[in-house]
Motif scaffolding. Structure first.
Motif, PDB file in Angstrom:
ATOM      1  N   ILE A  26     -24.828  57.369  10.808  1.00 22.64           N
ATOM      2  CA  ILE A  26     -24.168  56.076  10.602  1.00 22.64           C
ATOM      3  C   ILE A  26     -24.516  55.575   9.209  1.00 22.64           C
ATOM      4  CG2 ILE A  26     -26.106  54.819  11.679  1.00 22.64           C
ATOM      5  CD1 ILE A  26     -24.017  52.734  12.637  1.00 22.64           C
ATOM      6  N   TYR A  27     -23.603  54.860   8.589  1.00 27.50           N
ATOM      7  CA  TYR A  27     -23.830  54.301   7.249  1.00 27.50           C
ATOM      8  C   TYR A  27     -24.804  53.129   7.353  1.00 27.50           C
ATOM      9  CZ  TYR A  27     -22.968  51.984   2.802  1.00 27.50           C
ATOM     10  OH  TYR A  27     -23.132  51.382   1.580  1.00 27.50           O
ATOM     11  N   ILE A  28     -25.852  53.175   6.538  1.00 25.68           N
ATOM     12  CA  ILE A  28     -26.872  52.118   6.541  1.00 25.68           C
ATOM     13  C   ILE A  28     -26.902  51.469   5.168  1.00 25.68           C
ATOM     14  CG2 ILE A  28     -29.338  51.607   6.789  1.00 25.68           C
ATOM     15  CD1 ILE A  28     -29.471  54.060   8.692  1.00 25.68           C
ATOM     16  N   LYS A  29     -26.813  50.150   5.160  1.00 28.66           N
ATOM     17  CA  LYS A  29     -26.768  49.391   3.909  1.00 28.66           C
ATOM     18  C   LYS A  29     -27.962  48.428   3.856  1.00 28.66           C
ATOM     19  CE  LYS A  29     -23.579  46.412   1.276  1.00 28.66           C
ATOM     20  NZ  LYS A  29     -22.271  45.709   1.344  1.00 28.66           N
ATOM     21  N   ILE A  30     -28.682  48.437   2.738  1.00 29.06           N
ATOM     22  CA  ILE A  30     -29.798  47.515   2.533  1.00 29.06           C
ATOM     23  C   ILE A  30     -29.249  46.292   1.797  1.00 29.06           C
ATOM     24  CG2 ILE A  30     -32.150  47.249   1.679  1.00 29.06           C
ATOM     25  CD1 ILE A  30     -31.811  49.569   3.647  1.00 29.06           C
ATOM     26  N   VAL A  31     -29.498  45.100   2.340  1.00 32.69           N
ATOM     27  CA  VAL A  31     -28.917  43.876   1.778  1.00 32.69           C
ATOM     28  C   VAL A  31     -30.015  42.856   1.478  1.00 32.69           C
ATOM     29  CG1 VAL A  31     -26.733  44.231   2.995  1.00 32.69           C
ATOM     30  CG2 VAL A  31     -28.529  42.838   4.062  1.00 32.69           C
ATOM     31  N   ASN A  32     -29.657  41.837   0.719  1.00 34.51           N
ATOM     32  CA  ASN A  32     -30.603  40.757   0.428  1.00 34.51           C
ATOM     33  C   ASN A  32     -30.952  39.998   1.704  1.00 34.51           C
ATOM     34  OD1 ASN A  32     -30.682  41.336  -2.323  1.00 34.51           O
ATOM     35  ND2 ASN A  32     -28.954  39.981  -2.782  1.00 34.51           N
ATOM     36  N   ASN A  33     -32.102  39.341   1.671  1.00 32.81           N
ATOM     37  CA  ASN A  33     -32.604  38.629   2.846  1.00 32.81           C
ATOM     38  C   ASN A  33     -31.592  37.628   3.396  1.00 32.81           C
ATOM     39  OD1 ASN A  33     -34.442  37.593   4.781  1.00 32.81           O
ATOM     40  ND2 ASN A  33     -34.973  35.933   3.379  1.00 32.81           N
ATOM     41  N   ARG A  34     -31.429  37.670   4.721  1.00 32.61           N
ATOM     42  CA  ARG A  34     -30.621  36.668   5.422  1.00 32.61           C
ATOM     43  C   ARG A  34     -31.557  35.889   6.337  1.00 32.61           C
ATOM     44  NH1 ARG A  34     -26.795  41.386   7.463  1.00 32.61           N
ATOM     45  NH2 ARG A  34     -28.899  42.225   7.612  1.00 32.61           N
ATOM     46  N   ARG A  35     -31.476  34.593   6.269  1.00 30.66           N
ATOM     47  CA  ARG A  35     -32.432  33.750   6.987  1.00 30.66           C
ATOM     48  C   ARG A  35     -32.291  33.867   8.503  1.00 30.66           C
ATOM     49  NH1 ARG A  35     -32.548  27.869   4.718  1.00 30.66           N
ATOM     50  NH2 ARG A  35     -33.432  29.012   2.958  1.00 30.66           N
ATOM     51  N   THR A  36     -31.086  34.146   8.980  1.00 33.29           N
ATOM     52  CA  THR A  36     -30.830  34.086  10.426  1.00 33.29           C
ATOM     53  C   THR A  36     -31.012  35.419  11.144  1.00 33.29           C
ATOM     54  OG1 THR A  36     -28.477  34.458  10.007  1.00 33.29           O
ATOM     55  CG2 THR A  36     -29.229  32.161  10.179  1.00 33.29           C
ATOM     56  N   LYS A  37     -31.172  36.531  10.393  1.00 27.33           N
ATOM     57  CA  LYS A  37     -31.291  37.818  11.082  1.00 27.33           C
ATOM     58  C   LYS A  37     -31.949  38.849  10.177  1.00 27.33           C
ATOM     59  CE  LYS A  37     -26.428  38.792   9.926  1.00 27.33           C
ATOM     60  NZ  LYS A  37     -25.101  39.069  10.487  1.00 27.33           N
ATOM     61  N   HIS A  38     -32.591  39.847  10.810  1.00 23.94           N
ATOM     62  CA  HIS A  38     -33.216  40.950  10.086  1.00 23.94           C
ATOM     63  C   HIS A  38     -32.227  42.075   9.802  1.00 23.94           C
ATOM     64  CE1 HIS A  38     -37.043  39.086  10.529  1.00 23.94           C
ATOM     65  NE2 HIS A  38     -37.199  39.356  11.805  1.00 23.94           N
ATOM     66  N   GLY A  39     -31.263  42.256  10.710  1.00 27.02           N
ATOM     67  CA  GLY A  39     -30.292  43.329  10.559  1.00 27.02           C
ATOM     68  C   GLY A  39     -29.121  43.119  11.500  1.00 27.02           C
ATOM     69  N   ASP A  40     -28.092  43.958  11.363  1.00 25.29           N
ATOM     70  CA  ASP A  40     -26.990  43.897  12.326  1.00 25.29           C
ATOM     71  C   ASP A  40     -26.230  45.221  12.372  1.00 25.29           C
ATOM     72  OD1 ASP A  40     -25.281  43.917  10.115  1.00 25.29           O
ATOM     73  OD2 ASP A  40     -24.731  41.816  10.283  1.00 25.29           O
ATOM     74  N   PHE A  41     -25.430  45.342  13.421  1.00 24.86           N
ATOM     75  CA  PHE A  41     -24.583  46.518  13.634  1.00 24.86           C
ATOM     76  C   PHE A  41     -23.142  46.043  13.702  1.00 24.86           C
ATOM     77  CE2 PHE A  41     -22.235  48.646  17.138  1.00 24.86           C
ATOM     78  CZ  PHE A  41     -21.950  49.833  16.486  1.00 24.86           C
ATOM     79  N   LYS A  42     -22.260  46.709  12.956  1.00 24.54           N
ATOM     80  CA  LYS A  42     -20.857  46.305  12.919  1.00 24.54           C
ATOM     81  C   LYS A  42     -19.943  47.492  13.168  1.00 24.54           C
ATOM     82  CE  LYS A  42     -21.338  42.515   9.575  1.00 24.54           C
ATOM     83  NZ  LYS A  42     -21.014  42.067   8.191  1.00 24.54           N
ATOM     84  N   ARG A  43     -18.852  47.212  13.870  1.00 22.65           N
ATOM     85  CA  ARG A  43     -17.764  48.177  14.003  1.00 22.65           C
ATOM     86  C   ARG A  43     -16.555  47.580  13.312  1.00 22.65           C
ATOM     87  NH1 ARG A  43     -13.222  48.736  17.083  1.00 22.65           N
ATOM     88  NH2 ARG A  43     -12.511  50.875  17.491  1.00 22.65           N
ATOM     89  N   PHE A  44     -15.984  48.305  12.363  1.00 22.44           N
ATOM     90  CA  PHE A  44     -14.847  47.810  11.611  1.00 22.44           C
ATOM     91  C   PHE A  44     -13.535  48.209  12.290  1.00 22.44           C
ATOM     92  CE2 PHE A  44     -18.253  48.296   8.443  1.00 22.44           C
ATOM     93  CZ  PHE A  44     -18.312  46.985   7.968  1.00 22.44           C
ATOM     94  N   SER A  45     -12.463  47.529  11.908  1.00 22.45           N
ATOM     95  CA  SER A  45     -11.157  47.761  12.535  1.00 22.45           C
ATOM     96  C   SER A  45     -10.642  49.176  12.286  1.00 22.45           C
ATOM     97  CB  SER A  45     -10.132  46.736  12.020  1.00 22.45           C
ATOM     98  OG  SER A  45     -10.058  46.781  10.604  1.00 22.45           O
ATOM     99  N   ASN A  46     -11.133  49.821  11.217  1.00 22.52           N
ATOM    100  CA  ASN A  46     -10.703  51.196  10.929  1.00 22.52           C
ATOM    101  C   ASN A  46     -11.499  52.239  11.719  1.00 22.52           C
ATOM    102  OD1 ASN A  46     -13.171  51.198   9.658  1.00 22.52           O
ATOM    103  ND2 ASN A  46     -12.378  51.584   7.601  1.00 22.52           N
ATOM    104  N   GLY A  47     -12.402  51.766  12.577  1.00 17.10           N
ATOM    105  CA  GLY A  47     -13.182  52.670  13.408  1.00 17.10           C
ATOM    106  C   GLY A  47     -14.522  53.088  12.832  1.00 17.10           C
ATOM    107  N   ASN A  48     -14.807  52.656  11.586  1.00 12.90           N
ATOM    108  CA  ASN A  48     -16.103  52.977  10.975  1.00 12.90           C
ATOM    109  C   ASN A  48     -17.204  52.054  11.497  1.00 12.90           C
ATOM    110  OD1 ASN A  48     -14.986  55.022   9.446  1.00 12.90           O
ATOM    111  ND2 ASN A  48     -14.644  53.729   7.647  1.00 12.90           N
TER     112      ASN A  48
END
Length: 200
Positions: A26-48
């Motif tokens: 699965i594609y993993i992306k490192i992002v800048n700090n978000r105050r409300t969560k440590h991480g998340d999982f998303k399914r896009f409309s294109n199936g990715n």
């Protein structure tokens, strides 16, 4: 597994993570700090699919969050319509985390709290005060405290407003915002900036 991901993980955990990601890429992306969560999982409309993880997490919180999100991915692939943190996710998360419960990966002051949390994992590790506190010991110094560490009557800053800590109500503290005099509830492990003790 990307080279970037390696620097965020405990060294002894890397072979186990590689094994999981080889089986469940699965594609993993490192992002800048978000105050409300440590991480998340998303399914896009294109199936990715994509997992995002905050870049300011210490290695132990990062690993725990990564496995939490991979468990969402595996649960979705198997069941699709299950609840986000339902029984199927709990079982997948427990199964994935079990090989990591060893002192070569997690420090011994984290392990018992992590093992206890995994008996019935919740949507957020933040719901477990003991585990949150143990993990927090490995953060870079932020100058902040958990609210439960402060004495009754302490004045603290949160989101640029000053509050006075009051009595506990079940799992939260009643705190008065000093300017408006309104009372707000703070989770026991909310991180705040201590200013002074009003009782001193």
């Amino acid at each position: 597994m990307s080279e970037l991901l390696l620097k965020y993980l405990p060294e002894k955990a890397i072979p186990l993570v590689k094994e999981i990601l080889t089986e469940h890429p699965i594609y993993i992306k490192i992002v800048n700090n978000r105050r409300t969560k440590h991480g998340d999982f998303k399914r896009f409309s294109n199936g990715n699919f994509q997992i995002t993880l905050n870049n300011n997490l210490n290695k132990f919180q990062f690993l725990l969050t990564l496995i939490h999100e991979i468990a969402h991915f595996i649960t979705y692939k198997k069941y699709q319509n299950s609840k986000p943190h339902g029984l199927e996710w709990k079982q997948n998360f427990q199964h994935l985390m079990l090989p990591f419960l060893q002192p070569s990966i997690f420090p011994e002051n984290i392990l018992p709290h992590l093992a206890n949390y995994l008996k019935n994992p919740k949507a957020s590790t933040g719901s477990d005060v003991n585990l949150t506190y143990a993990l927090k010991q490995y953060d870079e110094m932020s100058g902040k405290n958990f609210i439960f560490e402060l004495a009754h009557g302490s004045i603290f800053k949160f989101n640029n407003k000053n509050y006075k800590k009051g009595s506990i109500r079940r799992t939260c503290f009643e705190c008065v915002e000093l300017q408006s005099k309104k009372t707000y509830l703070f989770n026991k492990n909310a991180e705040v900036l201590y200013l002074k003790n009003d009782n001193e």
